[in-house]
Every structure is written in structure tokens, then in C-alpha cells.
Motif scaffolding. Structure first.
Motif, mmCIF file in Angstrom:
data_model
loop_
_atom_site.group_PDB
_atom_site.id
_atom_site.type_symbol
_atom_site.label_atom_id
_atom_site.label_comp_id
_atom_site.label_asym_id
_atom_site.label_seq_id
_atom_site.Cartn_x
_atom_site.Cartn_y
_atom_site.Cartn_z
ATOM 1 N N GLY A 482 103.222 113.542 -50.577
ATOM 2 C CA GLY A 482 103.926 114.586 -49.993
ATOM 3 C C GLY A 482 103.406 115.950 -50.253
ATOM 4 N N VAL A 483 103.909 116.756 -49.925
ATOM 5 C CA VAL A 483 103.729 118.276 -49.923
ATOM 6 C C VAL A 483 104.165 119.149 -51.254
ATOM 7 C CG1 VAL A 483 103.512 120.609 -48.876
ATOM 8 C CG2 VAL A 483 103.158 118.375 -47.577
ATOM 9 N N THR A 484 105.379 118.742 -51.552
ATOM 10 C CA THR A 484 105.996 119.345 -52.446
ATOM 11 C C THR A 484 106.232 118.567 -53.685
ATOM 12 O OG1 THR A 484 107.116 120.445 -50.627
ATOM 13 C CG2 THR A 484 107.945 120.945 -52.749
ATOM 14 N N ARG A 485 106.208 119.083 -54.768
ATOM 15 C CA ARG A 485 106.542 118.201 -56.253
ATOM 16 C C ARG A 485 108.023 118.125 -56.488
ATOM 17 N NH1 ARG A 485 102.158 119.308 -60.463
ATOM 18 N NH2 ARG A 485 100.728 120.759 -59.531
ATOM 19 N N PRO A 486 108.591 117.207 -57.047
ATOM 20 C CA PRO A 486 110.068 117.205 -57.328
ATOM 21 C C PRO A 486 110.698 118.338 -57.800
ATOM 22 C CG PRO A 486 108.812 115.218 -58.080
ATOM 23 C CD PRO A 486 107.764 116.323 -57.848
ATOM 24 N N ASP A 487 110.002 119.354 -58.398
ATOM 25 C CA ASP A 487 110.606 120.500 -58.882
ATOM 26 C C ASP A 487 110.618 121.690 -57.519
ATOM 27 O OD1 ASP A 487 108.071 121.506 -58.952
ATOM 28 O OD2 ASP A 487 108.111 121.980 -61.137
ATOM 29 N N GLY A 488 110.071 121.379 -56.586
ATOM 30 C CA GLY A 488 110.025 122.243 -55.491
ATOM 31 C C GLY A 488 108.728 122.989 -55.302
ATOM 32 N N GLN A 489 107.905 122.889 -56.487
ATOM 33 C CA GLN A 489 106.645 123.637 -56.235
ATOM 34 C C GLN A 489 105.584 122.877 -55.242
ATOM 35 O OE1 GLN A 489 104.600 124.943 -60.134
ATOM 36 N NE2 GLN A 489 102.810 124.393 -58.982
ATOM 37 N N HIS A 490 104.785 123.715 -54.651
ATOM 38 C CA HIS A 490 103.618 123.060 -53.906
ATOM 39 C C HIS A 490 102.754 122.447 -54.745
ATOM 40 C CE1 HIS A 490 100.133 123.097 -51.044
ATOM 41 N NE2 HIS A 490 101.198 123.176 -50.067
ATOM 42 N N TRP A 491 102.273 121.285 -54.242
ATOM 43 C CA TRP A 491 101.402 120.366 -55.007
ATOM 44 C C TRP A 491 100.239 121.258 -55.300
ATOM 45 C CZ3 TRP A 491 101.636 116.898 -58.211
ATOM 46 C CH2 TRP A 491 102.492 115.854 -58.277
ATOM 47 N N GLN A 492 99.588 122.092 -54.246
ATOM 48 C CA GLN A 492 98.312 122.715 -54.652
ATOM 49 C C GLN A 492 98.379 124.105 -54.829
ATOM 50 O OE1 GLN A 492 98.762 120.136 -51.821
ATOM 51 N NE2 GLN A 492 97.698 118.831 -53.281
ATOM 52 N N LEU A 493 99.472 124.614 -54.641
ATOM 53 C CA LEU A 493 99.510 126.193 -54.798
ATOM 54 C C LEU A 493 100.613 126.647 -55.841
ATOM 55 C CD1 LEU A 493 99.679 127.122 -51.063
ATOM 56 C CD2 LEU A 493 97.775 127.499 -52.708
ATOM 57 N N GLU A 494 100.214 127.037 -57.010
ATOM 58 C CA GLU A 494 100.576 127.061 -58.260
ATOM 59 C C GLU A 494 102.032 128.289 -58.323
ATOM 60 O OE1 GLU A 494 97.864 130.041 -61.076
ATOM 61 O OE2 GLU A 494 97.504 127.823 -60.827
ATOM 62 N N ASN A 495 101.862 129.165 -57.367
ATOM 63 C CA ASN A 495 103.159 130.237 -57.259
ATOM 64 C C ASN A 495 103.824 130.136 -55.911
ATOM 65 O OD1 ASN A 495 100.993 131.164 -55.789
ATOM 66 N ND2 ASN A 495 101.281 133.471 -56.192
ATOM 67 N N LEU A 496 103.854 128.960 -55.401
ATOM 68 C CA LEU A 496 104.605 128.631 -54.060
ATOM 69 C C LEU A 496 105.574 127.567 -54.233
ATOM 70 C CD1 LEU A 496 105.164 129.182 -51.090
ATOM 71 C CD2 LEU A 496 103.511 127.387 -50.634
ATOM 72 N N SER A 497 106.896 128.038 -53.978
ATOM 73 C CA SER A 497 107.915 126.933 -54.184
ATOM 74 C C SER A 497 108.529 126.663 -52.640
ATOM 75 C CB SER A 497 109.036 127.332 -54.951
ATOM 76 O OG SER A 497 108.630 127.435 -56.407
ATOM 77 N N ILE A 498 108.796 125.594 -52.166
ATOM 78 C CA ILE A 498 109.591 125.369 -51.050
ATOM 79 C C ILE A 498 110.979 125.056 -51.374
ATOM 80 C CG2 ILE A 498 109.464 124.169 -48.665
ATOM 81 C CD1 ILE A 498 106.355 123.769 -49.418
ATOM 82 N N HIS A 499 111.941 125.910 -50.834
ATOM 83 C CA HIS A 499 113.269 125.545 -50.808
ATOM 84 C C HIS A 499 114.039 125.484 -49.481
ATOM 85 C CE1 HIS A 499 113.402 127.428 -55.420
ATOM 86 N NE2 HIS A 499 112.621 126.279 -55.288
ATOM 87 N N ASP A 500 113.881 124.362 -48.867
ATOM 88 C CA ASP A 500 114.379 124.227 -47.605
ATOM 89 C C ASP A 500 114.636 122.986 -47.295
ATOM 90 O OD1 ASP A 500 112.215 123.953 -46.492
ATOM 91 O OD2 ASP A 500 111.955 125.895 -45.642
ATOM 92 N N GLY A 501 115.195 122.527 -46.051
ATOM 93 C CA GLY A 501 115.354 121.140 -45.809
ATOM 94 C C GLY A 501 114.033 120.590 -45.451
#
Length: 539
Positions: A482-501
Motif C-alpha cells: 500500500g501507499v498509506t499506513r493504517p494510521d493514515g500516514q504516507h509510508w515514505q513521507l513522515e509529515n504527510l497524511s492521507i485522509h480521503d477515499g
């Protein structure tokens, strides 16, 4: 509707910080604690929670700021000003038309209000296939309940209009269970124009709930502002490069000024299709080639019926009855399952979806008051032959979804047409027209059944649309999946979260707005705690 207060105009008069378009020139540089890209379901929930935690938030929205004063219940105005690509967004081969919002509030401003929790079988599949062990019915229940209270989501208590009642009536004659749809409304006038923006502010969209909350607490909203790229250095997003755009999305100053937004943390909530595309334009790390892949729709098949009595499908709550009979009778890894709902029919929408052309189409249009359209929302993403689509970039950097319609999906469309046609005849249809370019109207169930079974189910011949886009930045417990961790954070970018569908690993199997609200409620509460050590919840 001039006597109805407009909360957006009132907020602007109170001094909300809104820039862009007619609200004022964009600044050269903006600094904040958190920048949120987008203003739809995920962005709105996140904005309320982060401002409640005391964070300085900037919301960046490509579309315009429209409100109830602007919503005139006129299709041409609404489609041009409130939807992606003027409601004409299509897949790469033009085989699917996609309806997505493009204004403040995103698709929540224009959807038909149907609100379902994520089905248990979908969560179970995510747990088993993507390692999302914390995504259980029990773990998500309190977050869903908070959202349902905040947005007044309850089963529709008013008797269904005739359009929805026909689905219930036809299903009942076949022994098929049909139930009432929960809706996110308060004081609804039952007008039926939800897809053109709510002129009474009854729809509890992000436009009139969470975004005003955030703006009242000091958030800044940049409208008609597109994030062209993220500046990425190492494992961090260091800035957003934004440009002013016109209401039609064209650059307002080609080759001109760029607004730089610098934030301690960035939340990407541009929606599936747009969120993966921005990461691609930014050349975000994608070591396992997951970005933009497994982007899912609910491909929608239709049948149009002409009833003996008037239906007047343009009036009343758009969707208030549904059936999951054909969802529950299929194993998740079996033939594609589908949810049945109906479509509200306004003239432009009805005309665009009519089968045939020329005089035959005109003759059917004259039956408009008696028309009834049933929808089958197909659950994609649960089968080896069900891999969805992939987001690509055009030469100008704009997104394009390549979504091949496989035999697996198209055979699902055939089965769905058969189910819908039978229900419509049981409900009293005089004629039924399958959603297929080669189909003709037939007047009996036996004749219609034979005709549907003989149709060549091919892309472009089979009429498919969708208003639900998911995936492309899918969550997974393993970065290889996947691209996103289970907590919403991007796997490779530590200060990016993804919060949408875009974070959903498959399609939902139900209208996705409440799934986004509930999931993001949980993720945003966790983010607020990581950034501030404060516990916050929705008002």
C-alpha cells in the motif's frame, strides 16, 4: 428561498479568512501548522478536529466557494460550477462517466445524502488481505457514531417518494428485502435537488458543518487554488506550490505567480483520482509501484422503465430505499455483487442517460414524468479479475483514470440489469430499456430477460457510470502492499497524511461518504494527538 439564512455569507461577514477568486488575491507565502489539500469529506472532518486541538490550519481548495444563495436548482449552472470537468469527467476510453464534486465541500456538497457504515464483509476482507487488524466493526463503531451524531445521520423518516417506493414495491413482490436509507439532513424540505447543492442548508455537508467550525476557529481557506506539486526533500514535504485557477480550472495567470504554503504537517484529502495524481506530479516516493493503482469505482449499471402512472422522479428525497439482497447473496470473492438504489431524474441527467438516439430517444424523453431509473452499484476489488483502474497523468499534469471494464464486471452488469428489470416489471412497468446502446424497449419480463441475455456486454456499448471513487493510495499494514499506513500516514513521507477515499484498499460496497467520515474521524483524532498531545472529538 431568499428568506433562508446563508451561513457562508454570514461567516464571511464575521471575518472568515478566505482568499482566492473574488475573495482576494492569493499571498505569495503562507505558513501554518497543518495544510489540508481539498475540502471534501476527509478534509472537513480533519479541519474541525485539528482546529479544535488548537492548530493553525490552512485549507487549499481548487474549486470555488459556493453556498445556498448560489444554489438555484438549475442543472447547467450546478454541473458547470460544482463538479469536476463540468460533470463530464470520463475514464481513459470514455467508457465510464464519473461524477465528482469540485467546490468547497467537495462531493459532500452535491451528493444525494445516502449514508452507510462500511459493511462488515468489506472490513473483514481488509483485515484478511491487507493486514488492517484494527479496522473491525467494533473498533470503528464509536467513530461512526460520533459522525452520525455530528451530521444528523438517521434513517429517513418521511414516506419515500414514488420513485423509491417503486423499488420497495417491486422487490417485495419478489420476496427481496428493501430497507430505508440513512441520510445526513436536518430540517430537509424534501425538494429533491440535492445533486445541485442544497438551497436550504438542510444537507449536513462539510460546507455547512465542519468547515464553518474550522473557519470560526481561525483556519484560512484558499479557494480557486490548485496545489500543483509538493516540494519533497528526503522523507518530508517541505512546501506546497499552488497557483490561482479560474472557476473552470484553467490557470488564472498562466506562467505567473506561485503561492508557497509551508506547513509542519500536510494532509492530502483531494479525493481518489486527484490525490494520487498530485503525488505523481510531485514525484513522491513509490518504491513498490502502488501509487495510483487499485483505484476503484462502484461501476453502475442502469435500467430505465416507463411506468403506467406518473413517477415524477425529480421531486422528493433522491434516495431513501435500497436493497442489499444481491450484495449479501454473493461471497466477496465470487461473481460481482451489487447494491440497488434509484436515481433522481432531472431533465439534463435523464437525457444524458437515455438509451438510443434521434426519434426513438425523443419518444422516450416524452415519457419523462413516468420514467424510473434503477441503479446497481457493483462492488469492485474483491476478486482476482477485479483489479480496478490506475490513475495516470496527461501531458499537462491533469489526472486521467484508466479503468478497463473487464468481462467480470460486465457480466455483473448483465446480472444486475436482469435483476433490476424484473423488479421494475413487478412494480408495474409498461416498458423497460436496459442501459445498453443496442437495447430496445420491451414490454414483458420474458422478452426483456431474453434480450438482456443476448446483449454483447462490451465497453462503450454497455452504459456504465459512477459517482464513487476509492483507492489509489490504499492503506496496508505492509509498505509493499500500500501507499498509506493504517494510521493514515504516507509510508515514505513522515509529515504527510492521507485522509480521503483514496486510502480504501477496495471499493466499499455502499455509498462511501460515511465510510470516509468515520475512518477519517479516527485518523484525524490520532493525528491531532500526535501533533499536540491533546484528545479531541467531533463537536
Amino acid at each position: 428561498m431568499s428568506n433562508i439564512p446563508d451561513p457562508i455569507l454570514q461567516g464571511l461577514q464575521r471575518g472568515w479568512k478566505v482568499l482566492g477568486g473574488k475573495h482576494g488575491a492569493l499571498p505569495e507565502r503562507v505558513s501554518c501548522d497543518v495544510a489540508i489539500i481539498g475540502s471534501g469529506a476527509g478534509a472537513g472532518i480533519t479541519a474541525e478536529l485539528l482546529t479544535k486541538a488548537g492548530l493553525n490550519v490552512v485549507i487549499v481548495e481548487e474549486g470555488p466557494l459556493k453556498s445556498s444563495t448560489d444554489f438555484k436548482q438549475l442543472e447547467p449552472e450546478a454541473y458547470a460550477s460544482l463538479y469536476q470537468e463540468n460533470a463530464g469527467r470520463k475514464t481513459k476510453d470514455k467508457g465510464i462517466t464519473i461524477l465528482q464534486g469540485r467546490s468547497v465541500g467537495g462531493t459532500t456538497t452535491v451528493n444525494w445524502t445516502s449514508s452507510f457504515r462500511t459493511p462488515p464483509e468489506t472490513l473483514k476482507f481488509w483485515q484478511d488481505q491487507f493486514g488492517l487488524k484494527d479496522f473491525s466493526v467494533e473498533a470503528l463503531a464509536p467513530y461512526f457514531q460520533q459522525v452520525q451524531t455530528r451530521l444528523n445521520i438517521e434513517p429517513w423518516a418521511v414516506a419515500p417518494n414514488e420513485n423509491n417506493e417503486l423499488l420497495r414495491r417491486g422487490a417485495a413482490k419478489l420476496g427481496i428485502k428493501a430497507e430505508v436509507i440513512p441520510r445526513n439532513v436536518k430540517g430537509c424540505y424534501n425538494l429533491g435537488s440535492c445533486g445541485m447543492g442544497c438551497p436550504t442548508n438542510a444537507k449536513q455537508s462539510m460546507l455547512v458543518t465542519t468547515l464553518p467550525f474550522a473557519l470560526d476557529r481561525g483556519a484560512t481557506l484558499l479557494v480557486e487554488t490548485r496545489v500543483e506539486k509538493m516540494v519533497i526533500e528526503g522523507s518530508r514535504v517541505t512546501a506546497l506550490q499552488c497557483i490561482a485557477v479560474k472557476p473552470n480550472a484553467a490557470p488564472a495567470h498562466p506562467g505567473g505567480a506561485v503561492t508557497t504554503v509551508v506547513a509542519r504537517h500536510v494532509v492530502l484529502a483531494g479525493g481518489a483520482i486527484n490525490s494520487p495524481a498530485l503525488l505523481m506530479r510531485s514525484k513522491a516516493p513509490d518504491p513498490h509501484q502502488r501509487l495510483g493503482s487499485r483505484t476503484f469505482l462502484h461501476p453502475v449499471a442502469i435500467t430505465t422503465a416507463v411506468m403506467a402512472e406518473p413517477v415524477q422522479a425529480w421531486t422528493g428525497a433522491p434516495q431513501s430505499i435500497y436493497s442489499d439482497h444481491f450484495m449479501h447473496t454473493q461471497p466477496v470473492d465470487g461473481p460481482i455483487a451489487f447494491k440497488l438504489e434509484v436515481a433522481p431524474l432531472h431533465p439534463v441527467f435523464f437525457g444524458a442517460n437515455l438509451p438510443g438516439f434521434g426519434e426513438s430517444q425523443a419518444a422516450l424523453f416524452r415519457q419523462y414524468p413516468n420514467a424510473h431509473v434503477t441503479l446497481a452499484l457493483m462492488r469492485d476489488g474483491f476478486h482476482p479479475q477485479s483489479v480496478g483502474g490506475k490513475v495516470e497523468l496527461r501531458s499537462d499534469g491533469s489526472p486521467l483514470l484508466d479503468y478497463p471494464l473487464t468481462d467480470y464486471v460486465l457480466e455483473g452488469a448483465r446480472r444486475a440489469m436482469l435483476a433490476m428489470a424484473q423488479i421494475q416489471f413487478e412494480a408495474g412497468a409498461r416498458m423497460v430499456y436496459p442501459g445498453h446502446e443496442l437495447a430496445r424497449g420491451t414490454s414483458t419480463w420474458a422478452e426483456t430477460k431474453a434480450a438482456i441475455e443476448a446483449l454483447p456486454m462490451k465497453p462503450l456499448l454497455t452504459r456504465i457510470g459512477s459517482a464513487h471513487v476509492m483507492g489509489g493510495c490504499g492503506m496496508a499494514a505492509d509498505e509493499k502492499a500500500g501507499v498509506t499506513r493504517p494510521d493514515g500516514q504516507h509510508w515514505q513521507l513522515e509529515n504527510l497524511s492521507i485522509h480521503d477515499g483514496s486510502i480504501f484498499p477496495t471499493s466499499i460496497g455502499a455509498n462511501p461518504q460515511l465510510s470516509i467520515y468515520g475512518t477519517v474521524n479516527r485518523l484525524a483524532q490520532g493525528l491531532a494527538k500526535r501533533l499536540t498531545s491533546k484528545e479531541v472529538a467531533l463537536a
